[in-house]
Every structure is written in C-alpha cells, then in structure tokens.
Design a protein around this motif. Structure first.
Motif, mmCIF file in Angstrom:
data_model
loop_
_atom_site.group_PDB
_atom_site.id
_atom_site.type_symbol
_atom_site.label_atom_id
_atom_site.label_comp_id
_atom_site.label_asym_id
_atom_site.label_seq_id
_atom_site.Cartn_x
_atom_site.Cartn_y
_atom_site.Cartn_z
ATOM 1 N N ALA A 1 32.229 -63.064 -113.327
ATOM 2 C CA ALA A 1 32.829 -62.119 -114.263
ATOM 3 C C ALA A 1 32.048 -62.057 -115.559
ATOM 4 O O ALA A 1 31.991 -61.016 -116.209
ATOM 5 C CB ALA A 1 34.267 -62.508 -114.558
ATOM 6 N N ALA A 2 31.445 -63.169 -115.975
ATOM 7 C CA ALA A 2 30.648 -63.165 -117.193
ATOM 8 C C ALA A 2 29.508 -62.167 -117.092
ATOM 9 O O ALA A 2 29.174 -61.477 -118.055
ATOM 10 C CB ALA A 2 30.107 -64.565 -117.466
ATOM 11 N N ALA A 3 28.919 -62.095 -115.911
ATOM 12 C CA ALA A 3 27.824 -61.143 -115.710
ATOM 13 C C ALA A 3 28.343 -59.713 -115.753
ATOM 14 O O ALA A 3 27.732 -58.833 -116.355
ATOM 15 C CB ALA A 3 27.129 -61.415 -114.390
ATOM 16 N N ALA A 4 29.475 -59.460 -115.099
ATOM 17 C CA ALA A 4 30.012 -58.101 -115.079
ATOM 18 C C ALA A 4 30.538 -57.691 -116.444
ATOM 19 O O ALA A 4 30.390 -56.541 -116.858
ATOM 20 C CB ALA A 4 31.127 -58.010 -114.040
ATOM 21 N N ALA A 5 31.152 -58.638 -117.173
ATOM 22 C CA ALA A 5 31.697 -58.310 -118.489
ATOM 23 C C ALA A 5 30.608 -57.963 -119.473
ATOM 24 O O ALA A 5 30.815 -57.186 -120.407
ATOM 25 C CB ALA A 5 32.515 -59.499 -119.018
ATOM 26 N N ALA A 6 29.421 -58.533 -119.281
ATOM 27 C CA ALA A 6 28.313 -58.217 -120.183
ATOM 28 C C ALA A 6 27.984 -56.733 -120.137
ATOM 29 O O ALA A 6 27.609 -56.136 -121.138
ATOM 30 C CB ALA A 6 27.087 -59.049 -119.815
ATOM 31 N N GLU B 1 22.670 -51.751 -124.555
ATOM 32 C CA GLU B 1 22.150 -52.284 -123.310
ATOM 33 C C GLU B 1 22.948 -51.793 -122.126
ATOM 34 O O GLU B 1 22.417 -51.505 -121.065
ATOM 35 C CB GLU B 1 22.165 -53.812 -123.365
ATOM 36 N N SER B 2 24.270 -51.659 -122.280
ATOM 37 C CA SER B 2 25.108 -51.247 -121.156
ATOM 38 C C SER B 2 24.859 -49.807 -120.762
ATOM 39 O O SER B 2 25.179 -49.403 -119.655
ATOM 40 C CB SER B 2 26.588 -51.436 -121.504
ATOM 41 N N GLN B 3 24.309 -49.000 -121.721
ATOM 42 C CA GLN B 3 24.016 -47.631 -121.346
ATOM 43 C C GLN B 3 22.904 -47.567 -120.302
ATOM 44 O O GLN B 3 22.832 -46.642 -119.519
ATOM 45 C CB GLN B 3 23.598 -46.839 -122.593
ATOM 46 N N ARG B 4 22.000 -48.540 -120.321
ATOM 47 C CA ARG B 4 20.900 -48.542 -119.370
ATOM 48 C C ARG B 4 21.155 -49.480 -118.196
ATOM 49 O O ARG B 4 20.540 -49.352 -117.161
ATOM 50 C CB ARG B 4 19.604 -48.957 -120.086
ATOM 51 N N SER B 5 22.031 -50.466 -118.365
ATOM 52 C CA SER B 5 22.308 -51.445 -117.316
ATOM 53 C C SER B 5 23.523 -50.997 -116.518
ATOM 54 O O SER B 5 24.614 -50.842 -117.065
ATOM 55 C CB SER B 5 22.573 -52.824 -117.936
ATOM 56 N N ARG B 6 23.330 -50.788 -115.256
ATOM 57 C CA ARG B 6 24.413 -50.364 -114.381
ATOM 58 C C ARG B 6 24.146 -50.897 -112.986
ATOM 59 O O ARG B 6 23.053 -51.362 -112.677
ATOM 60 C CB ARG B 6 24.531 -48.840 -114.357
ATOM 61 N N LEU C 1 21.096 -64.389 -110.016
ATOM 62 C CA LEU C 1 19.762 -64.966 -110.092
ATOM 63 C C LEU C 1 19.561 -65.703 -111.416
ATOM 64 O O LEU C 1 20.115 -65.327 -112.449
ATOM 65 C CB LEU C 1 18.703 -63.874 -109.949
ATOM 66 N N LYS C 2 18.739 -66.724 -111.364
ATOM 67 C CA LYS C 2 18.389 -67.456 -112.571
ATOM 68 C C LYS C 2 16.876 -67.584 -112.664
ATOM 69 O O LYS C 2 16.165 -67.476 -111.660
ATOM 70 C CB LYS C 2 19.036 -68.837 -112.575
ATOM 71 N N ASP D 1 20.700 -60.452 -120.024
ATOM 72 C CA ASP D 1 21.260 -61.784 -119.778
ATOM 73 C C ASP D 1 21.616 -62.036 -118.317
ATOM 74 O O ASP D 1 21.770 -63.196 -117.931
ATOM 75 C CB ASP D 1 22.518 -61.981 -120.636
ATOM 76 N N GLU D 2 21.776 -60.986 -117.518
ATOM 77 C CA GLU D 2 22.246 -61.175 -116.152
ATOM 78 C C GLU D 2 21.443 -60.327 -115.173
ATOM 79 O O GLU D 2 21.108 -59.168 -115.464
ATOM 80 C CB GLU D 2 23.736 -60.793 -116.024
ATOM 81 N N LYS D 3 21.128 -60.933 -114.032
ATOM 82 C CA LYS D 3 20.485 -60.227 -112.920
ATOM 83 C C LYS D 3 21.258 -60.549 -111.650
ATOM 84 O O LYS D 3 21.382 -61.720 -111.272
ATOM 85 C CB LYS D 3 19.020 -60.642 -112.744
ATOM 86 N N LEU D 4 21.770 -59.503 -110.994
ATOM 87 C CA LEU D 4 22.593 -59.689 -109.803
ATOM 88 C C LEU D 4 21.985 -58.927 -108.637
ATOM 89 O O LEU D 4 21.391 -57.861 -108.819
ATOM 90 C CB LEU D 4 24.019 -59.186 -110.041
#
Length: 673
Positions: A329-334, A341-346, A398-399, A434-437
């Motif tokens: 959820a931390a990744a999705a909440a970001a 950043e959220s405008q480009r990250s989807r 991913l890390k 911060d997150e890569k899924l």
C-alpha cells in the motif's frame, strides 16, 4: 561299460547342436563387412564388442538387430555411444534390408552419405543431436515413416520432394540452418509430428501446416509469418522477391526540378516552425493547469478495507497479511499523493493484457488485500486480491533499481511482448521515484522449490518423477524461446522462479518461468556478494547474463530436481558435489531418497531416465562456457528422455518413434574401452 551309453549320448547331442548351428542362417558376408567397415571408419570413444568371441554373428552384436530368421540386418541402433567424425560412405549403405537407423546424440559431422539415403527399405532415420552439415537431398526413400535430423547444422532449402513421402509420420528438422520458404507438404496426410523451429525460414506458413501443428513447431524463425504464429504477414515483399525496376521512359516524368525541390524545403521548414510554436503553447498551458490542480488538491481518502496506506514500508513477517498490505500500500499510496510525480506515474499495462480482461488501476491495487509470497534479491512478491474478488495478481516490489524511467519502461515493454506457454507474462508496471512495481499473473500451485522442498517431513506426497521431468522440459523450452526468438537471457533461473500450473491443464504448459530479463535494471551488487548457487562461475556481474550462463543455471536446476538438494543452501556447490559422489560412489547415491523411495512403478526405465537427465545436467553445468550445449539442444535432449513432452506427454508418433524414447546407448558389460 555303463559309461559308454553316456558318452554316446553326449556325442550325439554335440552333433545335433553343431548341425543346427550350421543350418542357422546368418547375414550375408557383405553385411558383416559393411558393419565392420563402418566401425573402422568412424572413431568412437567406447568399444562396442563387435569382435568379441562371445558374439560371432552380427545378429548378436550390440545395437544390431536382424530379422526373425537372422538372415539380414534390419536395424542399427547406436545412440549416444561416442561416434565422432564423418559418416563413411559405402558402409551402412550396403545394408539393403535396413529399416531403422539410429545414430542420434553422437558427434557425427559432415554431409549425410547419399547411399545411406538411398536404402530401399529404410523406414526410420534418427540422426538428431549431431553436427551434420550440408543440404538435405531431395531423393529420399519413399518408404520413410520417421525422419529426425534436428540439432544439426544442415542448411539450404527444405526440398519440395518431401511432399512425395506419403508414408511419413514424423518430420523433425528443428535446430538447423534451413532457409527459404516452407514447402506446403499438403500431401502428407499421415504426418503426426512436425517441427521446423529455430531455423532461418522466411515467408508465410502454408495453411496445410499452420492449421495442423502448434506454434512451437515454427518458433525461432524470425522471418516466418502467419498462423499459428502471432506475426501477421504484411504486404512487403518477402526475401527473394525481386522488385521490378522502373519502366524506361517514365524517369523524366518523376524527376523534380530545382524550383520544386526549393519549394518543398521551404514548406517543410515553415511546418517545423509552426509545430515548435504549437508545442511550446501546449506545454505552458499544461504547466498552468497542473499548478492549479496541485493547489486545489483534496487529501487522499483512507480506504475502508484491504491495504492501509503508510508513509513508509513496514518490514513485517512473511505470514503477516496486515503488514503485507501495508508494504504494498505504501507504493500505491505514493501515486495517490505524489503531486507532480503522480501526474506522470501511473499503472501501465503491456502486451495483450487488456485483451485478457485486465482493467484495474492503481486505486484498485490500493484497496486490494495482499500477502507476502516470497522475498528475493530483486524484491518482494505479493499476492493481491482485488476488491471485486475475481481478480488475483502478483505484485513484485522491486528494490535497488538503477534504471531511469525511459530505460525501465522500454525494458518492461519489451518483456510484455514475450509470449510463450512456459514463460509467465509480464502484465504491467508502475514507476515512480520511490517505488517500482511489476504486475504478473498469479498461479495458485506455487513454485517448483515449494514442491521439491516444502513437502519434506510434512506428510505430503513428494513430487513424482514424471512431474519433475515435465518441469525440467518446460524450463528448458522457456529459456530456448527467450534466446532464439527474442535474443534475451533470463538471468535469474532458479526453482523458486519456476511456477507450476494445475496438472489437469496442458502438459506442455505445466510450468512457467518468471522474473526473466530484469537483471539489467538493478544496481551493481556489492563486491562482497557471493556467487555460487545457480550462478555460472564465469558470471562476475549478474547484470550481464549470457545464454551460456543461463544453460549453466538450467543444469543446476536439473541437479536440484534429481537430488532434492537446494543450491541455495549455504556452502553447497551442487555440480561439484554431484561430481564427487558420482566419482566415488556412482550415481545411486545422487538421486533424491524420496524419489527413490516412491519407486512409482517406473522400474528400470525410470532409472535410465534419471541417469539420462543427470548426463544432460552435468553437460549444462560444465565449467567451460563453450562446452555447454545451447538451450534448443537441451530441449531436444530432454524430449528424448521423456518422448517429446515428458514421460506422459502427447504428440509423438507411433511405432519406431517409441524406440527413440530410450536414453543414450550403453555398450554391453563385456565390451571394454
């Protein structure tokens, strides 16, 4: 005097025996000389005992079969006995009654002798797994039922005359260098097994073949198109089609004047300037609208169930579902509260995911319930059940990703185009600072690692031999497809990345490899990172895997299947351990005790298959990369062990093909090197 009748009876019996032996037909001297000439002209690593006093007749020689009356040689079967070099002419071609010839899995090279292909009674020819070269002659015997030439270096076009072999049941030409168009072979009504994969064929697949055989029969030919491949044939001319030159006399009409060229250049410049001004205006407009949205943005609502947003990931326990939900959820909440950043990250879907019914977004992941499936060097995998209860996916967090957005997106988009029944499809990805899924399908049967090691001491039935061979074959087929069709190395082959499917499904898709092609995205490992395990000894940087290092990992995986020992165990170099045990105690001590204890009724045949797989595994795990076979060759060797699709697979022809299910030949005990 009483002893006299006894001596007379012995003499009479001896005379009768001698008379019967003299009356027993033997092959003609010509056939005996032909066999001896073949053996003398072909270097071999082991003695076959053909000149032993205990075998005066060729019908008693290892690998030689005569007819019922012992009057002529009808079969020569010498698979995997170490034959080296060119096939000598005017030797086996003199066996006029020969029906079956099997010289597979040796190291024969050079062209196939013409007299061998002119044998009038030849029905089955098995020469796969050698290094034969040259062209395939067009005048093959019409009596052929089975022709297997896979895994050689034959080139040229596949002859149209094959369409005249009306009795042909199986045709294996895969893994060669054949080029040109694929003949229709529409007259071969009895053809049951067909494979021309991993050649250099081009053009469209004839409907007479594409409608009868699966895509695996044609895979690895990058210029081949049409059904059943997912590569439609376009309107561009195929290689070999000559484009007619311009018609004389029309050249002047098509030539532009200097004024015309100048006008075109000025117009193109004006158009480019207009496009640049339009781009700047659009950029300024979007920037202002984004700033307005940021100032008026509402706080992110807290989900009512499932994931609980958290500002930082929670380490959690492997079995703690609540903490698992918090981590992902931390990744999705970001993404839901990330501003610009959220405008480009989807969440981005790749490949044919939308056609398969995937239609959720990042908010759906935010509300899903999740649990940890496993943690590895590349990150942690979660099982996520979406709120509708009908969709379950695997989310890999991913890390240590070092790739930028464009590099990451390009790599995952390429992986989304990989389609094979033994490769787990990549469905989508999410990238932010911060997150890569990564998103993939969820397979409920778990991994090969869990099937091999999770049942020990738990009272559950261990994994049987047939299922193990099938898993090995599926892994090899997936790797061969990556290498040949996409030019990709897997880079992370291990039993926990080989996922199992329900057994009632397609046996050829009983296992799928995951986590392929990702190593290039990660940061360099620390200098103290230990190698070993599944990693090839020459692979210093795991971000640079090669096809040879993948084959080494496959070999270790096969050894794990055979021994039941995990290569991930501390200080266990599985190939070296197996070599030491085989050298000192022979192979019986190598095999998994649970597998031996199950004894599933396979008997000597199952033991032979285990020894054959051990030979393949040790060849793959050779220390020198050049000594390892290529992945398509590994597939062929495994198919021979299990008859094409594992021990209980389908798709094999009847009759003589079953003879080729046997592992490599072993000379009789009396034959000494």
């Amino acid at each position: 005097m009483a002893a006299l009748p006894t001596l007379l009876l012995l003499a009479l019996a001896l005379a009768i025996t001698t008379t019967n032996a003299a009356a027993q037909p033997t092959p003609p001297q010509r056939e005996r000389l032909a066999l001896q000439a073949f053996l003398a002209g072909t270097p071999h690593e082991r003695s076959l005992g053909w000149n032993a006093p205990s075998a005066p007749s060729p019908c008693l020689w290892f690998g030689v079969v005569c007819d019922a009356s012992n009057a002529t040689v009808v079969a020569v079967r010498l698979p995997g006995v170490g034959l080296v070099g060119a096939l000598p002419a005017s030797t086996l071609g003199n066996l006029r009654g020969l029906r079956t010839l099997s010289l597979r899995s040796n190291r024969l090279s050079g062209p196939i002798p013409a007299d061998l292909l002119a044998l009038p009674a030849l029905r089955s020819l098995y020469l796969q797994g050698n290094r034969l070269s040259g062209r395939l002659p067009g005048d093959l015997p019409s009596s052929l039922h089975h022709l297997s030439l896979s895994g050689n270096e034959l080139d040229g076009e596949i002859p149209e005359s094959l369409d005249g072999l009306l009795e042909l049941r199986s045709l294996r030409l895969d893994g060669n260098k054949f080029s040109g168009a694929l003949p229709s072979l529409s007259a071969l009504r009895r053809l049951e097994v067909f494979n021309v994969s991993y050649n250099r064929l081009n053009g469209s697949i004839p409907s007479s073949l594409g409608s009868r055989f699966p895509r695996e029969s044609f895979a690895g030919n990058l210029q081949l198109c049409g059904e059943p491949l997912d590569r439609p044939c376009d309107e561009s001319p195929s290689p070999g089609v000559v484009i007619p030159p311009p018609v004389p006399g029309n050249t002047k009409k098509r030539r532009l004047s200097g004024a015309g060229v100048t006008a075109i250049a000025v117009g193109a410049g004006a158009g480019a300037l207009f496009a640049l001004v339009l781009f700047v205006l659009c950029f300024v407009h979007r920037r202002r609208r984004r700033d307005a949205n940021t100032n008026n943005k509402m706080p992110t609502p807290t989900p009512t169930r499932g994931f609980t947003p958290s500002t930082a990931p929670t380490s959690g326990d492997m079995g703690d579902i609540t903490s698992s939900s918090k981590e992902i959820a931390a990744a999705a909440a970001a993404a839901a509260s990330g501003g610009g950043e959220s405008q480009r990250s989807r969440l981005v879907f790749v490949g044919n995911t939308h056609k398969d019914g995937y239609g959720f977004d990042l908010e759906d992941l935010l509300r899903a319930s999740a649990e940890v499936l496993g943690k590895g060097g590349g990150g942690t995998s979660y099982k996520a059940v979406l709120e509708d209860g009908t969709t379950t996916v695997v989310v890999k967090r991913l890390k240590d990703v070092a790739a930028g957005r464009r590099e990451f997106a390009a790599a995952v988009e390429a992986l989304g185009g990989v389609e094979h029944r033994n490769l787990l499809p990549v469905r989508g990805y999410y990238f932010s600072k911060d997150e890569k899924l990564l998103i993939a399908d969820h397979l409920p049967d778990g991994s090969l690692s869990a099937a091999l090691h999770g049942s020990r001491g738990s009272g559950q039935t261990p994994m049987g031999w047939a299922a193990r061979v099938q898993a090995a074959l599926c892994a090899a087929r997936g790797v061969a497809h990556l290498h040949a069709a996409h030019g990709l190395a897997h880079g992370n082959i291990k039993s926990s990345n080989l996922l199992l499917r329900p057994r009632q499904g397609d046996p050829d898709a009983a296992a799928l490899l995951s986590d392929y092609g990702l190593q290039q995205l990660f940061a360099p490992p620390p200098p103290s990172a230990r190698g070993g395990g599944y990693r090839a000894p020459e692979l210093v940087d795991p971000r640079r895997p090669t096809p040879q290092s993948d084959v080494y990992s496959l070999g270790v995986l096969f050894l794990e299947i055979l021994t039941g020992r995990s290569p991930a165990a501390a200080a266990l170099d599985l190939p070296r351990w197996v070599q030491s045990v085989v050298r000192e105690e022979w192979t019986a001590e190598v095999f998994d005790p649970e597998l031996v204890r199950m004894g599933s009724g396979g008997g000597a045949g199952e033991e032979e298959e285990m020894v054959a797989l051990l030979q393949v595994a040790m060849a793959c795990a050779a220390t020198a990369p050049d000594a390892r076979p290529e992945a398509p060759e590994v597939v062929r060797m495994l198919e021979e062990i299990g008859g094409g699709s594992g021990s209980h697979g389908h798709g094999r022809a009847t009759g003589e093909v079953e003879e080729e299910d046997r592992p490599w030949g072993t000379p009789p005990a009396g034959a000494t090197p």
